[in-house]
Design a protein around this motif. Sequence first.
Motif, PDB file in Angstrom:
ATOM      1  N   GLY A 128       0.806  -1.217   0.000  1.00  0.00           N
ATOM      2  CA  GLY A 128       0.000   0.000   0.000  1.00  0.00           C
ATOM      3  C   GLY A 128       0.837   1.264   0.000  1.00  0.00           C
ATOM      4  N   LEU A 129       1.824   1.326   0.897  1.00  0.00           N
ATOM      5  CA  LEU A 129       2.671   2.521   0.959  1.00  0.00           C
ATOM      6  C   LEU A 129       3.595   2.639  -0.250  1.00  0.00           C
ATOM      7  CD1 LEU A 129       3.544   2.631   4.776  1.00  0.00           C
ATOM      8  CD2 LEU A 129       1.914   4.074   3.523  1.00  0.00           C
ATOM      9  N   SER A 130       3.743   1.539  -0.996  1.00  0.00           N
ATOM     10  CA  SER A 130       4.532   1.576  -2.234  1.00  0.00           C
ATOM     11  C   SER A 130       3.661   1.910  -3.445  1.00  0.00           C
ATOM     12  CB  SER A 130       5.219   0.224  -2.459  1.00  0.00           C
ATOM     13  OG  SER A 130       6.184  -0.011  -1.455  1.00  0.00           O
ATOM     14  N   GLY A 131       2.385   2.174  -3.202  1.00  0.00           N
ATOM     15  CA  GLY A 131       1.477   2.541  -4.283  1.00  0.00           C
ATOM     16  C   GLY A 131       1.051   1.365  -5.153  1.00  0.00           C
ATOM     17  N   LEU A 132       1.174   0.163  -4.615  1.00  0.00           N
ATOM     18  CA  LEU A 132       0.813  -1.039  -5.372  1.00  0.00           C
ATOM     19  C   LEU A 132      -0.482  -1.635  -4.837  1.00  0.00           C
ATOM     20  CD1 LEU A 132       4.380  -2.641  -5.440  1.00  0.00           C
ATOM     21  CD2 LEU A 132       3.229  -1.435  -7.318  1.00  0.00           C
ATOM     22  N   SER A 133      -1.145  -2.415  -5.668  1.00  0.00           N
ATOM     23  CA  SER A 133      -2.362  -3.099  -5.243  1.00  0.00           C
ATOM     24  C   SER A 133      -2.033  -4.135  -4.185  1.00  0.00           C
ATOM     25  CB  SER A 133      -3.016  -3.806  -6.436  1.00  0.00           C
ATOM     26  OG  SER A 133      -3.420  -2.876  -7.402  1.00  0.00           O
ATOM     27  N   LEU A 134      -2.941  -4.263  -3.217  1.00  0.00           N
ATOM     28  CA  LEU A 134      -2.774  -5.280  -2.193  1.00  0.00           C
ATOM     29  C   LEU A 134      -3.124  -6.642  -2.780  1.00  0.00           C
ATOM     30  CD1 LEU A 134      -4.395  -3.530   0.917  1.00  0.00           C
ATOM     31  CD2 LEU A 134      -2.136  -3.195  -0.087  1.00  0.00           C
ATOM     32  N   ASN A 135      -2.540  -7.676  -2.238  1.00  0.00           N
ATOM     33  CA  ASN A 135      -2.767  -9.041  -2.699  1.00  0.00           C
ATOM     34  C   ASN A 135      -3.798  -9.768  -1.843  1.00  0.00           C
ATOM     35  OD1 ASN A 135      -0.585  -9.154  -4.783  1.00  0.00           O
ATOM     36  ND2 ASN A 135       0.655  -8.675  -2.998  1.00  0.00           N
ATOM     37  N   ILE A 136      -4.714  -9.006  -1.271  1.00  0.00           N
ATOM     38  CA  ILE A 136      -5.767  -9.561  -0.428  1.00  0.00           C
ATOM     39  C   ILE A 136      -7.078  -8.875  -0.760  1.00  0.00           C
ATOM     40  CG2 ILE A 136      -4.285 -10.284   1.485  1.00  0.00           C
ATOM     41  CD1 ILE A 136      -5.006  -7.673   2.917  1.00  0.00           C
ATOM     42  N   ASP A 137      -8.149  -9.522  -0.397  1.00  0.00           N
ATOM     43  CA  ASP A 137      -9.486  -8.991  -0.615  1.00  0.00           C
ATOM     44  C   ASP A 137      -9.718  -7.759   0.259  1.00  0.00           C
ATOM     45  OD1 ASP A 137     -12.542  -8.924   0.039  1.00  0.00           O
ATOM     46  OD2 ASP A 137     -12.357 -10.212  -1.730  1.00  0.00           O
ATOM     47  N   GLN A 138     -10.365  -6.764  -0.289  1.00  0.00           N
ATOM     48  CA  GLN A 138     -10.646  -5.516   0.439  1.00  0.00           C
ATOM     49  C   GLN A 138     -11.492  -5.767   1.687  1.00  0.00           C
ATOM     50  OE1 GLN A 138      -9.229  -2.667   0.092  1.00  0.00           O
ATOM     51  NE2 GLN A 138     -10.471  -1.474   1.492  1.00  0.00           N
ATOM     52  N   ALA A 139     -12.333  -6.798   1.659  1.00  0.00           N
ATOM     53  CA  ALA A 139     -13.158  -7.107   2.829  1.00  0.00           C
ATOM     54  C   ALA A 139     -12.287  -7.479   4.025  1.00  0.00           C
ATOM     55  CB  ALA A 139     -14.136  -8.233   2.510  1.00  0.00           C
ATOM     56  N   LEU A 140     -11.186  -8.183   3.791  1.00  0.00           N
ATOM     57  CA  LEU A 140     -10.261  -8.505   4.882  1.00  0.00           C
ATOM     58  C   LEU A 140      -9.637  -7.238   5.447  1.00  0.00           C
ATOM     59  CD1 LEU A 140      -8.406 -11.673   3.516  1.00  0.00           C
ATOM     60  CD2 LEU A 140     -10.104 -11.583   5.356  1.00  0.00           C
ATOM     61  N   VAL A 141      -9.285  -6.319   4.570  1.00  0.00           N
ATOM     62  CA  VAL A 141      -8.704  -5.043   5.007  1.00  0.00           C
ATOM     63  C   VAL A 141      -9.687  -4.320   5.920  1.00  0.00           C
ATOM     64  CG1 VAL A 141      -7.834  -2.792   4.269  1.00  0.00           C
ATOM     65  CG2 VAL A 141      -7.266  -4.846   2.943  1.00  0.00           C
ATOM     66  N   LEU A 142     -10.930  -4.233   5.504  1.00  0.00           N
ATOM     67  CA  LEU A 142     -11.927  -3.516   6.293  1.00  0.00           C
ATOM     68  C   LEU A 142     -12.170  -4.158   7.655  1.00  0.00           C
ATOM     69  CD1 LEU A 142     -14.506  -2.670   3.489  1.00  0.00           C
ATOM     70  CD2 LEU A 142     -12.825  -1.141   4.541  1.00  0.00           C
ATOM     71  N   ASP A 143     -12.059  -5.483   7.727  1.00  0.00           N
ATOM     72  CA  ASP A 143     -12.326  -6.189   8.980  1.00  0.00           C
ATOM     73  C   ASP A 143     -11.139  -6.253   9.931  1.00  0.00           C
ATOM     74  OD1 ASP A 143     -14.952  -6.698   8.263  1.00  0.00           O
ATOM     75  OD2 ASP A 143     -14.547  -8.741   7.577  1.00  0.00           O
ATOM     76  N   TYR A 144      -9.900  -6.185   9.395  1.00  0.00           N
ATOM     77  CA  TYR A 144      -8.740  -6.474  10.238  1.00  0.00           C
ATOM     78  C   TYR A 144      -7.639  -5.418  10.206  1.00  0.00           C
ATOM     79  CZ  TYR A 144     -11.169 -10.861  10.335  1.00  0.00           C
ATOM     80  OH  TYR A 144     -12.152 -11.813  10.492  1.00  0.00           O
ATOM     81  N   GLN A 145      -7.877  -4.274   9.594  1.00  0.00           N
ATOM     82  CA  GLN A 145      -6.851  -3.238   9.592  1.00  0.00           C
ATOM     83  C   GLN A 145      -6.780  -2.565  10.961  1.00  0.00           C
ATOM     84  OE1 GLN A 145      -7.787  -0.166   6.750  1.00  0.00           O
ATOM     85  NE2 GLN A 145      -9.937  -0.146   7.341  1.00  0.00           N
ATOM     86  N   LYS A 146      -5.746  -1.743  11.105  1.00  0.00           N
ATOM     87  CA  LYS A 146      -5.541  -0.978  12.329  1.00  0.00           C
ATOM     88  C   LYS A 146      -6.839  -0.258  12.706  1.00  0.00           C
ATOM     89  CE  LYS A 146      -2.863   2.987  13.867  1.00  0.00           C
ATOM     90  NZ  LYS A 146      -1.869   3.971  13.438  1.00  0.00           N
ATOM     91  N   GLY A 147      -7.168  -0.313  13.996  1.00  0.00           N
ATOM     92  CA  GLY A 147      -8.354   0.377  14.491  1.00  0.00           C
ATOM     93  C   GLY A 147      -9.601  -0.479  14.512  1.00  0.00           C
ATOM     94  N   THR A 148      -9.521  -1.719  14.012  1.00  0.00           N
ATOM     95  CA  THR A 148     -10.681  -2.601  14.037  1.00  0.00           C
ATOM     96  C   THR A 148     -10.603  -3.532  15.244  1.00  0.00           C
ATOM     97  OG1 THR A 148      -9.636  -4.310  12.668  1.00  0.00           O
ATOM     98  CG2 THR A 148     -10.858  -2.561  11.511  1.00  0.00           C
ATOM     99  N   PHE A 149     -11.729  -4.149  15.539  1.00  0.00           N
ATOM    100  CA  PHE A 149     -11.827  -5.112  16.626  1.00  0.00           C
ATOM    101  C   PHE A 149     -12.723  -6.250  16.157  1.00  0.00           C
ATOM    102  CE2 PHE A 149     -11.151  -0.921  18.413  1.00  0.00           C
ATOM    103  CZ  PHE A 149     -10.053  -1.157  19.233  1.00  0.00           C
TER     104      PHE A 149
END
Length: 153
Positions: free
Chosen positions: A55-76
Motif C-alpha cells: 500500500g505505501l509503495s502505491g501497489l495493489s494489495l494481494n488480499i481482498d478488500q473485505a479482509l482489510v476492512l475487517d482487520y486493519q488498524k483500528g478494528t476489533f
Amino acid sequence: MENLFTIIKQNRKILHHYLKTTAEADLYRIPKGFNNNIWWNIAHVVVTEQKLIYGLSGLSLNIDQALVLDYQKGTFPTANPSDNDLSSISELLISLPEKTELDYNAGIFNSFKTYMTSAKVPLNNVEDAIAFNTFHEGIHLGAIFALEKAIKL
C-alpha cells in the motif's frame, strides 16, 4: 533483508500453527481485559503487511478488500470469521511473505509514501516498512501468547 524475510516466514509458521491447533472457541474468545482475540491478531498481521509494504509503495494489495476492512488498524473482532476467511487467511499467512520476498528481489517497489507509525517509527522506504512489519508481527505474536495464557486461566 534476507534475514528479515526469514524471520517473518518463521513467525508466520508459528501463527499458522496457532490457527490450525487452537480450539475454535479459544481462537475467537476475548478474555477479560483484552479487546481482541487470537484470530483477529493473526488476520491483522496479514492485512498490515500488505498495507505497509504494498500500500505505501502505491501497489495493489494481494488480499481482498473485505479482509482489510475487517482487520486493519483500528478494528476489533465483531463476529466469528466465515469458513472462507479462515481458509483464505490460513493460505495467505504462508504465501504472502514468499510473494513479498520475490517481489522485493524483482525490484517492483519503486516508490514509497513516507509514513509515521503509531509507534512513532518513521517509514521512509520499503526496507523500513519490511523491518517495521517484522517488529509489528512480533508484537502480535506476543499478544497471542498473552491471550493464550489468559484463556487457560
